[in-house]
Scaffold this motif. Structure first.
Motif, PDB file in Angstrom:
ATOM      1  N   GLU A  58       0.831  -1.199   0.000  1.00 22.48           N
ATOM      2  CA  GLU A  58       0.000   0.000   0.000  1.00 22.48           C
ATOM      3  C   GLU A  58       0.872   1.258   0.000  1.00 22.48           C
ATOM      4  OE1 GLU A  58      -3.223  -0.061  -0.307  1.00 22.48           O
ATOM      5  OE2 GLU A  58      -3.317  -2.262  -0.231  1.00 22.48           O
ATOM      6  N   VAL A  59       0.300   2.346  -0.487  1.00 22.21           N
ATOM      7  CA  VAL A  59       0.993   3.624  -0.526  1.00 22.21           C
ATOM      8  C   VAL A  59       1.097   4.175   0.889  1.00 22.21           C
ATOM      9  CG1 VAL A  59       0.957   5.968  -1.450  1.00 22.21           C
ATOM     10  CG2 VAL A  59       0.155   4.055  -2.857  1.00 22.21           C
ATOM     11  N   VAL A  60       2.270   4.703   1.229  1.00 22.16           N
ATOM     12  CA  VAL A  60       2.467   5.294   2.543  1.00 22.16           C
ATOM     13  C   VAL A  60       1.669   6.588   2.640  1.00 22.16           C
ATOM     14  CG1 VAL A  60       4.174   6.254   4.130  1.00 22.16           C
ATOM     15  CG2 VAL A  60       4.739   4.246   2.753  1.00 22.16           C
ATOM     16  N   SER A  61       0.968   6.748   3.727  1.00 26.50           N
ATOM     17  CA  SER A  61       0.119   7.929   3.918  1.00 26.50           C
ATOM     18  C   SER A  61       0.279   8.447   5.343  1.00 26.50           C
ATOM     19  CB  SER A  61      -1.347   7.589   3.625  1.00 26.50           C
ATOM     20  OG  SER A  61      -1.812   6.610   4.534  1.00 26.50           O
ATOM     21  N   SER A  62      -0.542   9.421   5.676  1.00 30.97           N
ATOM     22  CA  SER A  62      -0.485  10.000   7.019  1.00 30.97           C
ATOM     23  C   SER A  62      -0.964   9.025   8.080  1.00 30.97           C
ATOM     24  CB  SER A  62      -1.328  11.274   7.073  1.00 30.97           C
ATOM     25  OG  SER A  62      -2.684  11.003   6.737  1.00 30.97           O
ATOM     26  N   THR A  63      -1.657   7.990   7.668  1.00 33.04           N
ATOM     27  CA  THR A  63      -2.141   6.998   8.637  1.00 33.04           C
ATOM     28  C   THR A  63      -1.078   5.979   9.017  1.00 33.04           C
ATOM     29  OG1 THR A  63      -2.996   5.624   6.830  1.00 33.04           O
ATOM     30  CG2 THR A  63      -4.498   7.247   7.781  1.00 33.04           C
ATOM     31  N   THR A  64       0.056   6.008   8.332  1.00 37.32           N
ATOM     32  CA  THR A  64       1.139   5.077   8.655  1.00 37.32           C
ATOM     33  C   THR A  64       1.724   5.435  10.022  1.00 37.32           C
ATOM     34  OG1 THR A  64       1.654   4.862   6.304  1.00 37.32           O
ATOM     35  CG2 THR A  64       3.325   4.120   7.866  1.00 37.32           C
ATOM     36  N   SER A  65       1.916   4.450  10.849  1.00 38.04           N
ATOM     37  CA  SER A  65       2.410   4.673  12.207  1.00 38.04           C
ATOM     38  C   SER A  65       3.567   3.728  12.515  1.00 38.04           C
ATOM     39  CB  SER A  65       1.295   4.465  13.234  1.00 38.04           C
ATOM     40  OG  SER A  65       0.829   3.129  13.206  1.00 38.04           O
ATOM     41  N   GLN A 106      15.076   9.750  19.353  1.00 35.09           N
ATOM     42  CA  GLN A 106      14.733  10.669  18.263  1.00 35.09           C
ATOM     43  C   GLN A 106      14.477   9.858  16.997  1.00 35.09           C
ATOM     44  OE1 GLN A 106      17.769  13.543  17.353  1.00 35.09           O
ATOM     45  NE2 GLN A 106      16.562  14.547  15.734  1.00 35.09           N
ATOM     46  N   PHE A 107      13.387  10.195  16.302  1.00 31.38           N
ATOM     47  CA  PHE A 107      13.049   9.504  15.050  1.00 31.38           C
ATOM     48  C   PHE A 107      13.898  10.086  13.916  1.00 31.38           C
ATOM     49  CE2 PHE A 107      10.407   8.672  11.289  1.00 31.38           C
ATOM     50  CZ  PHE A 107      10.199   7.311  11.450  1.00 31.38           C
ATOM     51  N   ILE A 108      14.725   9.273  13.294  1.00 36.27           N
ATOM     52  CA  ILE A 108      15.623   9.723  12.210  1.00 36.27           C
ATOM     53  C   ILE A 108      15.280   9.045  10.882  1.00 36.27           C
ATOM     54  CG2 ILE A 108      17.509  10.272  13.784  1.00 36.27           C
ATOM     55  CD1 ILE A 108      18.788   7.610  12.997  1.00 36.27           C
ATOM     56  N   GLY A 109      14.186   8.310  10.845  1.00 32.02           N
ATOM     57  CA  GLY A 109      13.804   7.631   9.607  1.00 32.02           C
ATOM     58  C   GLY A 109      13.011   8.523   8.676  1.00 32.02           C
ATOM     59  N   ASP A 110      12.598   7.937   7.547  1.00 27.45           N
ATOM     60  CA  ASP A 110      11.786   8.627   6.548  1.00 27.45           C
ATOM     61  C   ASP A 110      10.685   7.661   6.114  1.00 27.45           C
ATOM     62  OD1 ASP A 110      10.651  10.084   4.537  1.00 27.45           O
ATOM     63  OD2 ASP A 110      12.531  10.548   3.502  1.00 27.45           O
ATOM     64  N   ILE A 111       9.453   7.967   6.507  1.00 26.24           N
ATOM     65  CA  ILE A 111       8.346   7.065   6.214  1.00 26.24           C
ATOM     66  C   ILE A 111       8.156   6.882   4.712  1.00 26.24           C
ATOM     67  CG2 ILE A 111       5.856   6.769   6.415  1.00 26.24           C
ATOM     68  CD1 ILE A 111       7.345   6.122   8.918  1.00 26.24           C
ATOM     69  N   ASN A 112       8.330   7.962   3.944  1.00 23.86           N
ATOM     70  CA  ASN A 112       8.154   7.869   2.485  1.00 23.86           C
ATOM     71  C   ASN A 112       9.172   6.919   1.856  1.00 23.86           C
ATOM     72  OD1 ASN A 112       5.997   9.729   2.447  1.00 23.86           O
ATOM     73  ND2 ASN A 112       7.446  11.453   2.461  1.00 23.86           N
ATOM     74  N   LYS A 113      10.344   6.787   2.479  1.00 17.56           N
ATOM     75  CA  LYS A 113      11.371   5.841   2.002  1.00 17.56           C
ATOM     76  C   LYS A 113      11.291   4.517   2.740  1.00 17.56           C
ATOM     77  CE  LYS A 113      14.618   9.462   0.667  1.00 17.56           C
ATOM     78  NZ  LYS A 113      15.991  10.020   0.855  1.00 17.56           N
ATOM     79  N   ARG A 114      10.202   4.348   3.510  1.00 17.56           N
ATOM     80  CA  ARG A 114       9.977   3.113   4.265  1.00 17.56           C
ATOM     81  C   ARG A 114      11.110   2.843   5.259  1.00 17.56           C
ATOM     82  NH1 ARG A 114       7.208   2.966  -0.282  1.00 17.56           N
ATOM     83  NH2 ARG A 114       5.256   1.801  -0.432  1.00 17.56           N
ATOM     84  N   ASP A 115      11.522   3.900   5.914  1.00 20.19           N
ATOM     85  CA  ASP A 115      12.574   3.820   6.921  1.00 20.19           C
ATOM     86  C   ASP A 115      11.996   4.305   8.249  1.00 20.19           C
ATOM     87  OD1 ASP A 115      14.855   3.722   8.393  1.00 20.19           O
ATOM     88  OD2 ASP A 115      15.936   5.263   7.277  1.00 20.19           O
ATOM     89  N   ALA A 116      12.100   3.462   9.269  1.00 14.61           N
ATOM     90  CA  ALA A 116      11.545   3.793  10.584  1.00 14.61           C
ATOM     91  C   ALA A 116      12.618   3.705  11.665  1.00 14.61           C
ATOM     92  CB  ALA A 116      10.388   2.861  10.917  1.00 14.61           C
ATOM     93  N   SER A 117      13.828   4.155  11.365  1.00 15.46           N
ATOM     94  CA  SER A 117      14.959   4.034  12.287  1.00 15.46           C
ATOM     95  C   SER A 117      14.824   5.014  13.442  1.00 15.46           C
ATOM     96  CB  SER A 117      16.273   4.274  11.548  1.00 15.46           C
ATOM     97  OG  SER A 117      16.444   3.325  10.515  1.00 15.46           O
TER      98      SER A 117
END
Length: 265
Positions: A58-65, A106-117
Motif C-alpha cells: 500500500e501507498v504510505v500515507s499519514s495513517t502510517t504509524s 529521536q526519530f531519524i527515519g523517513d516514512i516515504n522511504k519506508r525507513d523507521a529508524s
C-alpha cells in the motif's frame, strides 16, 4: 445420463479451482514485512542507531504509524517483565513514551522511504535488552514486529577497527608481487647470460678443432711428394709491376719473378 452429468461436474470443479487460483495470485497480500538489525553494539555514553525498515503493498500515507517498544534483560529493571512503549510516530509527528527515554530517543527515519529508524543518545547500561519495531500501513496492518538486541558496552569491549590490518595486508601483497617480479627478472637475465656463454664455448671448440683437417692435408701432400726425385723445384710465379723510368706517366710492365721453393731434404 450419468456419464454426461459426471463430465459436467468435473468441468465445473476445474473451472472453480482455476478461478480461485487467479483470484489468489492477482489479489495483493494485506501483510507488511518489517526488518531490523538482529544485534547492535553501542558504547556507553554515546549515540547509537536502531535501524528499521518495512515493505508494504500500500501507498504510505499519514495513517502510517511506527511504534518502538523495549523490554529489558535485567531482572531488577522496570521493563523486565513486559515491553514498554519508548516512542510512537504518526501523522508526521513523534511522541516519546516512558519518562526514562524522554530526551534520549529521536526519530531519524523517513516514512516515504519506508525507513523507521530510531536514534538513542546517550546509551546507558540500563538500555540492555530487546527493542521492537512495529509498523502499520493501513490496510497493511498484519505483520510481525522486528526485534533488535541492544548491547551497551565499554569502549574496550567494542570490536577493533580492522582498517590497519587491511592496509597492512594490501601493502604486504604488493611487496610480495614486486619481489616476485624482481626475482623473475634476475632468473631470466642469468639464463640469458648462461646461454650466451655456452654459445661462445661452442664456437671456441669449433675454431680449435678447425686446423686438424689441415694437418692431414699437409701430410697427404708430403706423402704424395715423397716418390718424386730430388732436384730443384721451381716455386710459384708471381707477376710484379716494375717501374723502369721512375715517372708517373711511365708504362707499367708486368714481369715475372720466379722464387725458388727451398725445402729441406
Amino acid at each position: 445420463m450419468e456419464t454426461k452429468w459426471s463430465n459436467m461436474s468435473c468441468r465445473r470443479v476445474l473451472l472453480t479451482g482455476f478461478t480461485l487460483c487467479i483470484v489468489l495470485v492477482t489479489t495483493p497480500c494485506s501483510g507488511i514485512d518489517i526488518h531490523a538489525d538482529s544485534e547492535v553494539l553501542i558504547q556507553n555514553g554515546t549515540a547509537g542507531t536502531l535501524r528499521c525498515s518495512f515493505r508494504s503493498n500500500e501507498v504510505v500515507s499519514s495513517t502510517t504509524s511506527v511504534t518502538w517498544t523495549f523490554q529489558s534483560n535485567q531482572p531488577d529493571n522496570l521493563f523486565y517483565k513486559t515491553p514498554y512503549t519508548v516512542f510512537y510516530y504518526s501523522n508526521g509527528r513523534g511522541f516519546p513514551g516512558h519518562d526514562v527515554f524522554k530526551g534520549r530517543v529521536q526519530f531519524i527515519g523517513d516514512i516515504n522511504k519506508r525507513d523507521a529508524s530510531l536514534q538513542l543518545s546517550p546509551a546507558q547500561f540500563s538500555d540492555n535488552g530487546t527493542f521492537f519495531c512495529d509498523v502499520k500501513n493501513p490496510p497493511d496492518v498484519t505483520g510481525t514486529p522486528a526485534r533488535t538486541e541492544l548491547r551497551v558496552v565499554l569502549k574496550e569491549s567494542l570490536p577493533q577497527n580492522n582498517m590497519a590490518v587491511i592496509v597492512g595486508a594490501v601493502c604486504g601483497a604488493l611487496f610480495l608481487l614486486v619481489l616476485i617480479a624482481v626475482a623473475a627478472c634476475v632468473v631470466m637475465r642469468v639464463m640469458h647470460s648462461r646461454h650466451e656463454y655456452e654459445g661462445c664455448t661452442s664456437l671456441e671448440s669449433v675454431s680449435s678443432q678447425a686446423p686438424k683437417p689441415r694437418k692431414k692435408v699437409e701430410v697427404n701432400l708430403e706423402s704424395s711428394r715423397g716418390p718424386n726425385p730430388p732436384g730443384p723445384v721451381q716455386g710459384p710465379v708471381i707477376y710484379a709491376q716494375l717501374d723502369h723510368s721512375g715517372s708517373r706517366s711511365s708504362f707499367h710492365k708486368m714481369e715475372p719473378v720466379v722464387y725458388a721453393d727451398i725445402r729441406k731434404n
